[in-house]
Design a protein around this motif. Structure first.
Motif, short mmCIF file in Angstrom:
data_model
loop_
_atom_site.label_atom_id
_atom_site.label_comp_id
_atom_site.label_asym_id
_atom_site.label_seq_id
_atom_site.Cartn_x
_atom_site.Cartn_y
_atom_site.Cartn_z
N CYS A 141 0.81 -1.22 0.00
CA CYS A 141 0.00 0.00 0.00
C CYS A 141 0.84 1.27 0.00
O CYS A 141 0.30 2.37 0.08
CB CYS A 141 -0.92 0.02 1.22
N PRO B 281 1.31 6.93 6.51
CA PRO B 281 0.00 7.60 6.36
C PRO B 281 -0.65 7.37 5.00
O PRO B 281 -1.85 7.05 4.93
CB PRO B 281 0.35 9.08 6.58
N ASP B 282 0.10 7.51 3.93
CA ASP B 282 -0.49 7.28 2.62
C ASP B 282 -0.92 5.82 2.45
O ASP B 282 -1.93 5.53 1.81
CB ASP B 282 0.51 7.65 1.53
N ARG C 175 -2.03 3.87 4.90
CA ARG C 175 -3.26 3.67 5.64
C ARG C 175 -4.45 4.19 4.84
O ARG C 175 -5.50 3.52 4.78
CB ARG C 175 -3.16 4.42 6.98
N GLU C 176 -4.32 5.33 4.22
CA GLU C 176 -5.43 5.88 3.44
C GLU C 176 -5.77 5.00 2.25
O GLU C 176 -6.95 4.76 1.95
CB GLU C 176 -5.07 7.29 2.98
N GLU D 132 -7.62 1.82 3.45
CA GLU D 132 -9.03 2.07 3.76
C GLU D 132 -9.85 2.30 2.50
O GLU D 132 -11.05 1.99 2.46
CB GLU D 132 -9.13 3.29 4.69
N MET D 133 -9.20 2.78 1.44
CA MET D 133 -9.91 3.06 0.20
C MET D 133 -10.24 1.77 -0.57
O MET D 133 -11.33 1.62 -1.12
CB MET D 133 -9.08 4.00 -0.67
#
Length: 484
Positions: free
Chosen positions: A246, A288-289, A291-292, A295-296
């Motif tokens: 990810c 952080p990127d 994790r986003e 979730e997407m």
């Protein structure tokens, strides 16, 4: 230097059987001591045995030629030769043995599983064992049979419960290093993993093994990358884990496209992987990127029916949930497996009226194929007339002569016993009553003194040809002057 080898071609040769001994007991005041030649020893087998202490086929990569010990020849005074020792070759658990055509000969799973790759030759009988009421003192012995000689291919398929698949640098090696005690090489460049890694994971009361292979890339089924070469190591797994990156730095990649690409390569590879349950691990969510992005794409993956876990090998996030979920799937798979039964020995006796040979006509030659005739030919010393006569008697008793007559063979026709590349060829001569009363001194057989019909026909043909040409075979030397 290569430290891991999972496919080798092994050249195995079993031991030859020892020759029998032709000997007569000699002792003062005992002129008729009788035959006392011992039998030859059996040649050793080449046996493959599963050993959990072996993890690679590297030894056979450096030494592919392996030969067992030959049997010792027999000796006088009824002393039999020593059998050749078996050559035991340890192989890793999960080794598949194939022939040169790619057909599976044995699938070796489980400690102690054994497979005889080449059988040793039988030892020849000595003249003491060949003595009978009509042949009291044979002047010959049987030769030992040569051992089997074959080429086999060994392929290692790792026995693991869980297989991690994904793109290079997706974090598979990092996951296996934190979930188990395995310590694979980890670096920030593609194809750090060059060989499969195996680790043991404990989740509650369940203990299972987990393996990762070199990363797959688009076009792996066509030879790109390294992963396809090692996919055989995930064929035995109970569950596949898609490790999706990810936090990839490649703009043209995303977890969904990576998953589709890997599934296409797995489908092209085959190997029975289509029916294995799948689990998705969205890795590197500590960024952080990442994790986003996780979730997407998670709703889309769950809509496809995947069980999804957000994990981070660096931060140790989500690993317990993933580990226990895999343990649950593995327990279900183990419970669904049929109970392993002990190996049953099946005895299939040959029919009583089975002569054990075939006779076919191939051009001008009548070919005899069968286990008994071919073995008897291999054991015959053709430099000994009595041994050749003994072979003729055995073939006659087996019914080979009658079968040749029924097949249309006439006196003088060529007869071959054995395969094309290793056959004994002789002229067919129907025998009359054969037995010990026809034998003279030891090592002689009067049947060998009779003229050969085929040779006589050739001489008659040459004489007729010379007569047709108007001269005899000696005419060409009439005008020869050695001093000219």
């Amino acid at each position: 230097m290569t430290t891991f080898v999972d496919r080798v071609e092994l050249h195995v040769a079993a031991g030859n059987g020892g020759h029998g001994c032709a000997s007569v007991h000699r002792e003062k005041f005992k002129p008729l001591g009788g035959p006392n030649g011992g039998n030859g020893g059996r040649g050793g087998d080449v046996v493959l045995v599963v050993d959990n202490g072996v993890t690679t086929l590297l030894d056979y990569h450096h030494g592919p030629h392996r030969k067992a010990v030959n049997g010792k020849p027999g000796e006088g005074d009824h002393r039999s030769g020593k059998d050749g020792g078996n050559l035991v070759l340890p192989v890793p658990d999960g080794t598949v043995v194939l022939d040169k055509r790619g057909e599976v000969l044995a699938d070796m799973v489980g400690q102690g599983t054994a497979f005889v790759a080449a059988r040793g030759g039988r030892g020849g009988l000595g003249n003491a064992a060949l003595a009978s009421a009509r042949r009291k003192a044979p002047g010959f012995a049987l030769l030992g049979e040569p051992g089997e000689d074959d080429d086999v291919v060994l392929e290692l398929k790792t026995v693991a419960d869980v297989a991690l698949v994904g793109y290079p640098s997706a974090g598979k090696s990092s996951l296996i290093s934190v979930m188990s005690a395995a310590k694979p090489k980890i670096a920030d460049y593609p194809f750090t993993t060059l060989v499969p890694n195996l680790g043991v994971v404990t989740a509650g009361s369940t203990v299972y093994t987990i393996a990762d292979v070199p990363g797959l890339v688009e076009g792996a089924s066509e030879g790109r990358g390294l992963g396809l070469e090692f996919l055989r190591h995930v064929e035995r797994c109970s569950v596949l884990v898609h490790v999706l990156d990810c936090a990839t730095l490649e703009s043209q990649r995303d977890p969904l496209s990576d998953l589709d690409a890997i599934e296409r390569e797995l489908d092209r590879y085959g190997g029975g992987l289509n029916d294995r349950p799948r689990v998705v691990a969205l890795n590197k969510v500590d960024i952080p990127d990442g994790r986003e992005l996780a979730e997407m794409v998670r709703p889309d993956l769950e809509a496809r029916g995947y069980q999804v876990f957000e994990v981070s090998a660096i931060a140790h996030q989500g690993l317990n949930d993933l580990s226990y979920a895999l343990a649950s799937i593995i327990e279900e798979a183990r419970a669904a497996r049929p109970a392993q039964e002990a190996t049953r020995i099946v005895i299939r006796p040959k029919p009583v009226d089975d002569a054990g040979f075939t006779v076919t006509k191939e051009g001008d030659i009548f070919r005899v194929r069968g286990e008994k005739p071919e073995r008897w030919v291999r054991q015959t010393d053709f430099n000994n007339d009595e041994a050749v006569g003994y072979l003729a008697d055995r073939l006659n008793r087996l019914g080979v002569e009658d079968a040749l007559v029924k097949a249309g063979a006439r006196e003088g026709d060529g007869v071959a016993i054995g395969p094309e590349d290793n056959a004994v060829v002789f002229d067919f001569e129907p025998s009359v009553a054969a037995g010990a009363e026809m034998l003279g001194r030891r090592g002689e057989d009067h049947r060998m003194d009779a003229p050969r019909p085929a040779a006589q026909r050739r001489r008659d043909h040459e004489a007729a040809r010379a007569e047709a040409l108007g001269h005899t075979p000696d005419d060409e030397y009439d005008d020869f002057d050695p001093f000219a």
